[in-house]
Design a protein around this motif. Structure first.
Motif, short mmCIF file in Angstrom:
data_model
loop_
_atom_site.label_atom_id
_atom_site.label_comp_id
_atom_site.label_asym_id
_atom_site.label_seq_id
_atom_site.Cartn_x
_atom_site.Cartn_y
_atom_site.Cartn_z
N SER A 42 -35.74 13.35 26.32
CA SER A 42 -36.54 12.18 26.01
C SER A 42 -38.02 12.49 26.17
N GLN A 43 -38.83 11.62 25.57
CA GLN A 43 -40.27 11.72 25.74
C GLN A 43 -40.79 10.37 26.19
N TYR A 44 -41.77 10.41 27.07
CA TYR A 44 -42.33 9.21 27.66
C TYR A 44 -43.82 9.16 27.33
N PRO A 45 -44.20 8.34 26.36
CA PRO A 45 -45.61 8.24 25.99
C PRO A 45 -46.46 7.74 27.16
N ALA A 46 -47.67 8.24 27.23
CA ALA A 46 -48.61 7.80 28.26
C ALA A 46 -49.96 7.53 27.60
N GLU A 47 -50.73 6.69 28.25
CA GLU A 47 -52.07 6.39 27.75
C GLU A 47 -53.00 7.54 28.13
N ASN A 48 -53.85 7.94 27.19
CA ASN A 48 -54.85 8.96 27.45
C ASN A 48 -56.07 8.26 28.06
N VAL A 49 -56.33 8.52 29.35
CA VAL A 49 -57.44 7.87 30.04
C VAL A 49 -58.63 8.81 30.25
N ALA A 50 -58.67 9.92 29.50
CA ALA A 50 -59.78 10.86 29.63
C ALA A 50 -61.09 10.20 29.19
N GLU A 51 -62.20 10.63 29.78
CA GLU A 51 -63.51 10.09 29.40
C GLU A 51 -63.85 10.42 27.95
N THR A 52 -63.37 11.56 27.47
CA THR A 52 -63.62 11.96 26.08
C THR A 52 -62.27 12.22 25.40
N PRO A 53 -61.56 11.15 25.03
CA PRO A 53 -60.20 11.31 24.51
C PRO A 53 -60.09 12.01 23.16
N ARG A 54 -61.21 12.23 22.49
CA ARG A 54 -61.15 12.97 21.22
C ARG A 54 -60.98 14.47 21.46
N THR A 55 -61.35 14.92 22.66
CA THR A 55 -61.28 16.36 22.93
C THR A 55 -60.55 16.70 24.24
N ARG A 56 -60.08 15.70 24.97
CA ARG A 56 -59.41 15.93 26.24
C ARG A 56 -58.28 14.91 26.39
N TYR A 57 -57.33 15.24 27.27
CA TYR A 57 -56.33 14.24 27.62
C TYR A 57 -56.17 14.20 29.13
N GLU A 58 -55.80 13.03 29.61
CA GLU A 58 -55.51 12.84 31.02
C GLU A 58 -54.55 11.67 31.13
N ILE A 59 -53.46 11.88 31.83
CA ILE A 59 -52.48 10.81 32.06
C ILE A 59 -52.89 10.07 33.32
N ASP A 60 -52.95 8.75 33.24
CA ASP A 60 -53.28 7.93 34.40
C ASP A 60 -52.29 8.26 35.52
N PRO A 61 -52.78 8.59 36.72
CA PRO A 61 -51.88 8.99 37.81
C PRO A 61 -50.81 7.95 38.15
N GLU A 62 -51.15 6.67 38.13
CA GLU A 62 -50.17 5.63 38.44
C GLU A 62 -49.10 5.55 37.35
N GLN A 63 -49.52 5.66 36.09
CA GLN A 63 -48.56 5.64 35.00
C GLN A 63 -47.66 6.89 35.07
N GLN A 64 -48.24 8.03 35.41
CA GLN A 64 -47.46 9.25 35.54
C GLN A 64 -46.39 9.09 36.62
N LEU A 65 -46.75 8.49 37.74
CA LEU A 65 -45.78 8.26 38.82
C LEU A 65 -44.66 7.32 38.35
N THR A 66 -45.01 6.29 37.60
CA THR A 66 -44.01 5.37 37.06
C THR A 66 -43.05 6.11 36.13
N ILE A 67 -43.60 6.98 35.29
CA ILE A 67 -42.76 7.78 34.38
C ILE A 67 -41.84 8.69 35.17
N PHE A 68 -42.36 9.34 36.20
CA PHE A 68 -41.53 10.22 37.02
C PHE A 68 -40.37 9.45 37.67
N GLU A 69 -40.65 8.22 38.11
CA GLU A 69 -39.59 7.40 38.71
C GLU A 69 -38.53 7.04 37.66
N ARG A 70 -38.95 6.73 36.43
CA ARG A 70 -38.00 6.43 35.35
C ARG A 70 -37.13 7.65 35.06
#
Length: 139
Positions: A42-70
């Motif tokens: 499976s794949q779990y989409p996450a919001e890209n919260v990077a300051e420059t999302p056109r050239t970087r990605y960053e998964i919100d730490p709280e959302q990442q933890l929620t995904i890990f729990e799922r």
């Protein structure tokens, strides 16, 4: 080697198209093998919260933890992560290498120009770490 089912690959490609010109990102769940054949379930989409999302990605730490729990609740392991390069090649950038933190996990990268999917394992055993290309197979 990573087993990436066609349905998961298509879902990630569609998200990349819809998210362009910004990078999209998420987590891959399934059966993890550090030196063998990991299988994505499976794949779990996450919001890209990077300051420059056109050239970087960053998964919100709280959302990442929620995904890990799922994942854990579903009996899955963290196989790796995915993100897109809307205008770049499907290989890790210098920034990707500098920010990689999950040893032996897969980093799937989707390129839209050209349309291609690549996968790389982060090997941290060397002092500066490095990515190794891995083969993608359908299930």
């Amino acid at each position: 080697m990573i087993v990436l089912p066609t349905a998961v690959r298509k879902a990630i490609l569609e998200r990349a198209r819809e998210g362009s010109p910004e990078e999209i990102c998420g987590v891959l769940g399934g059966e993890y093998e550090p030196d063998g054949r990991s299988r994505v379930r499976s794949q779990y989409p996450a919001e890209n919260v990077a300051e420059t999302p056109r050239t970087r990605y960053e998964i919100d730490p709280e959302q990442q933890l929620t995904i890990f729990e799922r994942l854990e609740d579903r009996g899955e392991e963290i196989v790796g992560f995915y993100h897109s390069h809307p205008r770049g090649p499907p290989r890790p950038s210098a920034t990707d290498a500098a920010r990689a933190t999950w040893p032996d996990r897969s980093y799937v990268i989707v390129s839209l120009e050209p349309l291609e999917v690549g996968s790389w394992r982060w090997r941290a055993e060397s002092t500066d770490g490095r990515f190794e290309r891995e083969r993608i197979v359908d299930d």
